[in-house]
Write an enzyme that holds these catalytic residues in place. Structure first.
Site, mmCIF file in Angstrom:
data_model
loop_
_atom_site.group_PDB
_atom_site.id
_atom_site.type_symbol
_atom_site.label_atom_id
_atom_site.label_comp_id
_atom_site.label_asym_id
_atom_site.label_seq_id
_atom_site.Cartn_x
_atom_site.Cartn_y
_atom_site.Cartn_z
ATOM 1 N N HIS A 185 -80.042 -6.178 -27.893
ATOM 2 C CA HIS A 185 -78.634 -6.483 -28.122
ATOM 3 C C HIS A 185 -78.108 -5.592 -29.234
ATOM 4 O O HIS A 185 -78.831 -5.312 -30.189
ATOM 5 C CB HIS A 185 -78.453 -7.955 -28.514
ATOM 6 N N ASP A 209 -78.697 -13.094 -21.183
ATOM 7 C CA ASP A 209 -78.872 -12.895 -19.744
ATOM 8 C C ASP A 209 -80.297 -13.134 -19.266
ATOM 9 O O ASP A 209 -80.545 -13.193 -18.072
ATOM 10 C CB ASP A 209 -78.447 -11.465 -19.355
#
Ligand code: CMC
Length: 427
Positions: A306, A363
């Site tokens: 991320h 996700d």
């Protein structure tokens, strides 16, 4: 820390003001840098650039903190529903009972699409990507609701926000029904937001979809955890498009397009494809991790890493628990969950991932939950978009009210120097 920083450019010292946020985040205000020095800053991917100040969401990526309007995300685990959180994000405070009832009623009253819009769904090929349909149809809403697109009027904006929050659900369900050749289900005014959506997705003329309470709770939390994430790619896109004065539907339709990519919301589809590939025996989990580390391959461990979180993604931690709980409750022994756990364990102890601070992101586990609920993979990113809609709306309004300046970055030109045109006959 200082409230100004000094930099020396071509021997000249200039002072740049420092902006300090609520949580003592410090930013150097370079808005007059070019005027003062002739220089611009260079930051491809914007990893060091604050494009705005915002009151909506706070993230501390080093500590794994995410808060909506100051409220830590973990506090949403039990009680609030997605409608309350939507209100919180869009309007800034938790709704009073009267505000909640009014907004819920607006969502109910605005779930329908204009009947003429139904014809549009039929024009798409059956295998059309639902994100393309979603974006097109959200934009189409501007044709059917050309009024009330401004952010200035409280009542008008509340109605427009409810319209979009409600209709995205109907558009998503109709896109799915159309793709499988099934009749559309109109919304049921007696059902709350989540179960109403699942009804529109899954009810059939011969069998009404009954939403299990545990499924509703899991889906509700999943939407909440996707609801905002400050200046991510799609939200920045919404703000960028909105800065030109484009209406809310057009701006959010652009957000859908940005979300579609596999490095952003499309990662939830890519994660499932990856797990499926491993399950079906193309590659083992260990092979996949090896490939993801190989700089000569373009494979990445999807659902990992991320831009902001460099410790853990609090949403992933919460969704992992939801996935385990839901699968146990439904009595489903999903082999993909086992593979996901295996990949996570391997990656978290592998120096490549540890050194680069790559952890599971939102996700990684969301697809397992959606699959358990019966949502087809093609719809995963669409569900992300439904969850993200209140965040997009909140940011669109914030930027529309805060600034009349169009977003327009600069560049460093690296093409040819001045070159003369050569006539076609002489080339
Ligand atoms: N698998 C393998 N290597 C990775 C991964 C990954 N998933 N993510 C980053 N890296 C490596 C990358 O190759 C680079 O290595 P090196 O320093 O040797 O060149 C280093 O880690 C830094 O990567 P980056 O691409 O510069 O980092 P970024 O902050 O620009 O990208 C990211 C963040 C999320 C796009 C990236 O981690 C990624 O592609 N992850 C996989 C896709 C994914 O799961 N996306 C969902 C993000 S969360 C939800 C959302 O935003 O929608």
């Amino acid at each position: 820390m200082n409230n100004v920083v000094r930099i020396t450019v071509d021997g000249k010292v200039i002072e740049l003001p420092v902006i300090v946020g609520t949580e003592a985040e410090h930013g150097i205000d370079i808005s007059r840098l070019r005027d003062q020095t002739g220089y611009i800053t260079y930051d491809p991917g914007y990893g060091n650039t604050g494009s705005c100040s915002s009151d909506i969401t706070y993230i501390d990526g080093e500590k794994g903190i995410l808060r909506y309007r100051g409220i830590p995300i973990e506090q949403f685990e039990q009680s609030p529903n997605f409608v309350e959180v939507s209100w919180l994000l869009i309007f800034g405070t938790l709704p009073t009972a009267a505000e909640y009832d009014r907004f819920s009623q607006l969502l109910t009253n605005n779930a329908m699409l204009d009947e003429a819009m139904k014809l549009h769904f039929e024009g798409f090929p059956k295998q059309a990507p639902p994100m393309a349909i979603l974006s097109a149809m959200i934009n189409t809403l501007s044709c059917f609701h050309p009024e009330l697109q401004g952010p200035e009027s409280d009542d008008g904006f509340e109605l427009a926000a409810a319209r979009l929050t409600s209709k995205i659900r109907t558009i998503a369900a109709f896109a799915y029904r159309s793709s499988i050749g099934a009749p559309y289900n109109y919304s049921d005014p007696n059902q709350p937001y989540v179960s109403n959506f699942l009804h529109m997705m899954f009810s059939n003329p011969y069998a009404q979809y009954e939403c299990d309470e545990e499924v509703r709770k899991a889906f509700n939390l999943l939407l909440i955890l996707h609801a905002d994430h400050e200046q991510n790619c799609s939200t920045s896109t919404v703000r960028m498009v909105g800065s030109s004065g484009a209406n809310m539907y057009a701006s959010c339709a652009a957000g859908v397009c940005a979300l579609w990519g596999p490095l952003h919301g499309g990662a939830n589809v890519a994660v499932l494809d990856m797990l499926d590939q491993i399950h079906k025996g193309g590659l083992s989990a260990a092979d996949y991790v090896k490939l993801a580390k190989d700089k000569n391959s373009d494979v990445r461990l999807m659902g990992f890493g991320h831009r902001v979180y460099k410790n853990f993604d609090p949403r992933a931690n919460m969704l992992q628990k939801v996935a385990e709980k839901l699968l146990t409750y439904l009595g489903k022994d999903d082999p993909l969950l086992k593979i996901a756990r295996e990949l996570e364990e391997m990656a978290l102890s592998d120096p490549y991932f540890v050194e680069r601070k790559l952890y599971p992101n939102v996700d990684f586990y969301s697809g397992i939950i959606l699959r358990a609920i019966g949502i087809p993979t093609s719809m995963f990113t669409v569900i992300f978009a439904i969850g993200r809609m209140p965040g997009w709306i909140a940011h669109w309004r914030e930027q529309s009210l805060m600034s009349s300046k169009i977003s327009r970055p600069r560049q460093i030109y690296t093409g040819p120097p001045v070159t003369d045109y050569v006539a076609k006959s002489e080339r």
